[in-house]
Design a protein around this motif. Structure first.
Motif, PDB file in Angstrom:
ATOM      1  N   SER A  75      46.009  50.298  -1.561  1.00  0.00           N
ATOM      2  CA  SER A  75      45.591  49.792  -0.381  1.00  0.00           C
ATOM      3  C   SER A  75      44.635  50.472   0.360  1.00  0.00           C
ATOM      4  O   SER A  75      43.724  49.974   1.164  1.00  0.00           O
ATOM      5  N   LEU A  76      44.338  51.877   0.127  1.00  0.00           N
ATOM      6  CA  LEU A  76      43.317  52.898   0.693  1.00  0.00           C
ATOM      7  C   LEU A  76      41.903  52.954  -0.177  1.00  0.00           C
ATOM      8  O   LEU A  76      41.026  53.193   0.258  1.00  0.00           O
ATOM      9  N   LYS A  77      42.042  51.601  -1.208  1.00  0.00           N
ATOM     10  CA  LYS A  77      40.671  51.361  -2.036  1.00  0.00           C
ATOM     11  C   LYS A  77      40.483  52.726  -2.750  1.00  0.00           C
ATOM     12  O   LYS A  77      39.278  53.058  -2.997  1.00  0.00           O
ATOM     13  N   ARG A  78      41.215  53.509  -2.993  1.00  0.00           N
ATOM     14  CA  ARG A  78      40.937  54.901  -3.938  1.00  0.00           C
ATOM     15  C   ARG A  78      40.751  54.231  -5.331  1.00  0.00           C
ATOM     16  O   ARG A  78      41.371  53.304  -5.599  1.00  0.00           O
ATOM     17  N   LYS A  79      39.737  55.027  -5.952  1.00  0.00           N
ATOM     18  CA  LYS A  79      39.483  54.563  -7.271  1.00  0.00           C
ATOM     19  C   LYS A  79      40.432  55.306  -8.407  1.00  0.00           C
ATOM     20  O   LYS A  79      40.479  56.683  -8.742  1.00  0.00           O
ATOM     21  N   ILE A  80      41.440  54.576  -8.842  1.00  0.00           N
ATOM     22  CA  ILE A  80      42.451  54.572  -9.459  1.00  0.00           C
ATOM     23  C   ILE A  80      42.686  53.987 -10.736  1.00  0.00           C
ATOM     24  O   ILE A  80      42.095  52.798 -10.453  1.00  0.00           O
ATOM     25  N   ALA A  81      43.079  54.745 -11.833  1.00  0.00           N
ATOM     26  CA  ALA A  81      43.282  53.669 -13.055  1.00  0.00           C
ATOM     27  C   ALA A  81      44.601  54.250 -13.814  1.00  0.00           C
ATOM     28  O   ALA A  81      44.837  55.548 -13.625  1.00  0.00           O
ATOM     29  N   ILE A  82      45.085  53.527 -14.598  1.00  0.00           N
ATOM     30  CA  ILE A  82      46.262  53.865 -15.451  1.00  0.00           C
ATOM     31  C   ILE A  82      45.631  53.971 -16.838  1.00  0.00           C
ATOM     32  O   ILE A  82      45.289  53.188 -17.504  1.00  0.00           O
ATOM     33  N   LEU A  83      45.706  55.266 -17.516  1.00  0.00           N
ATOM     34  CA  LEU A  83      45.458  55.512 -18.793  1.00  0.00           C
ATOM     35  C   LEU A  83      46.785  55.493 -19.576  1.00  0.00           C
ATOM     36  O   LEU A  83      47.369  56.731 -19.411  1.00  0.00           O
ATOM     37  N   THR A  84      46.947  54.945 -20.364  1.00  0.00           N
ATOM     38  CA  THR A  84      48.445  54.811 -21.137  1.00  0.00           C
ATOM     39  C   THR A  84      48.414  54.572 -22.586  1.00  0.00           C
ATOM     40  O   THR A  84      47.801  53.623 -23.108  1.00  0.00           O
ATOM     41  N   LYS A  85      49.022  55.523 -23.456  1.00  0.00           N
ATOM     42  CA  LYS A  85      49.033  55.273 -24.870  1.00  0.00           C
ATOM     43  C   LYS A  85      50.176  53.945 -24.976  1.00  0.00           C
ATOM     44  O   LYS A  85      51.045  53.862 -24.299  1.00  0.00           O
ATOM     45  N   ILE A  86      49.929  53.281 -26.149  1.00  0.00           N
ATOM     46  CA  ILE A  86      50.689  52.211 -26.569  1.00  0.00           C
ATOM     47  C   ILE A  86      50.869  52.544 -28.166  1.00  0.00           C
ATOM     48  O   ILE A  86      50.158  52.825 -28.671  1.00  0.00           O
ATOM     49  N   HIS A  87      52.009  52.114 -28.523  1.00  0.00           N
ATOM     50  CA  HIS A  87      52.393  52.174 -29.965  1.00  0.00           C
ATOM     51  C   HIS A  87      52.419  50.707 -30.625  1.00  0.00           C
ATOM     52  O   HIS A  87      52.260  50.788 -31.717  1.00  0.00           O
ATOM     53  N   THR A  88      52.891  49.818 -29.963  1.00  0.00           N
ATOM     54  CA  THR A  88      52.817  48.360 -30.401  1.00  0.00           C
ATOM     55  C   THR A  88      52.236  47.299 -29.303  1.00  0.00           C
ATOM     56  O   THR A  88      52.124  47.521 -28.044  1.00  0.00           O
ATOM     57  N   LEU A  89      51.813  46.274 -29.909  1.00  0.00           N
ATOM     58  CA  LEU A  89      51.437  45.173 -28.860  1.00  0.00           C
ATOM     59  C   LEU A  89      52.176  44.718 -27.902  1.00  0.00           C
ATOM     60  O   LEU A  89      52.270  44.424 -26.766  1.00  0.00           O
ATOM     61  N   GLN A  90      53.659  44.472 -28.471  1.00  0.00           N
ATOM     62  CA  GLN A  90      54.638  44.252 -27.524  1.00  0.00           C
ATOM     63  C   GLN A  90      54.779  45.217 -26.230  1.00  0.00           C
ATOM     64  O   GLN A  90      55.045  44.872 -25.147  1.00  0.00           O
ATOM     65  N   GLU A  91      54.487  46.454 -26.721  1.00  0.00           N
ATOM     66  CA  GLU A  91      54.705  47.506 -25.575  1.00  0.00           C
ATOM     67  C   GLU A  91      53.635  47.154 -24.738  1.00  0.00           C
ATOM     68  O   GLU A  91      54.071  47.306 -23.361  1.00  0.00           O
TER      69      GLU A  91
END
Length: 171
Positions: A75-91
């Motif tokens: 809501s404050l328009k901060r530049k954030i992103a989620i960087l996440t490891k995945i192990h399967t396409l279902q995950e």
């Protein structure tokens, strides 16, 4: 204000999904959480039982108000992103469903596939990564980024560790 992004890990920072995954893995008799072969066996199991990700991710809870803080940062328009490891396409699929539909988090989400490191997907370039993995933070810093270890059990934030994402609201 900088134009750089702050990258936030998903499992173990936003939701307690990592803890839930280790619990399920242990319940299957895979007790060595440092053994990659056991993890591979567990992820093979999740391919045969995709509902496992529902328990791990859909039923996970926010750690130290991380979800609420991310929404406030958005809501404050901060530049954030989620960087996440995945192990399967279902995950990956379940993570997206939870982020977009259940949690209504709209920031960019960058997935890191098996066998690839976070700093290989996103060039650190002095950008901040908040992650519960010391290895990920070490590699990120070694490749030109800034990193903080997320540890919800500590009493107070330090120069290297934070217990909450709340400090991002003050930047």
């Amino acid at each position: 204000m900088t134009t750089d992004y702050t990258f936030i890990d998903f499992d173990g920072v936003i939701l307690d999904s990592e803890e839930r995954m280790l619990e399920r893995k242990y319940d299957l008799g895979l007790h060595d959480h440092k053994n990659e072969i056991e993890f591979d066996a567990y992820f093979e199991y999740t391919n045969l039982h995709p509902e496992e990700w529902d328990y791990i991710i859909k039923e996970a809870t926010s750690i130290n108000n991380s979800v609420e803080i991310i929404k406030e940062l958005e809501s404050l328009k901060r530049k954030i992103a989620i960087l996440t490891k995945i192990h399967t396409l279902q995950e990956m699929k379940v993570k997206m469903e939870v982020l977009r539909k259940s949690l209504e988090i709209l920031c960019p989400v960058i997935f890191v596939p098996p066998g690839v490191k976070k700093h290989q997907v996103v060039i650190p370039n002095n950008q901040l990564l908040i992650d519960d993995s010391k290895k990920n933070i070490k590699r990120w810093i070694e490749n030109g980024g800034r990193g903080l270890i997320f540890d919800p059990t500590i009493d107070n934030d330090t120069d290297e560790k934070v217990k909450s994402l709340e400090f991002l609201l003050k930047r």
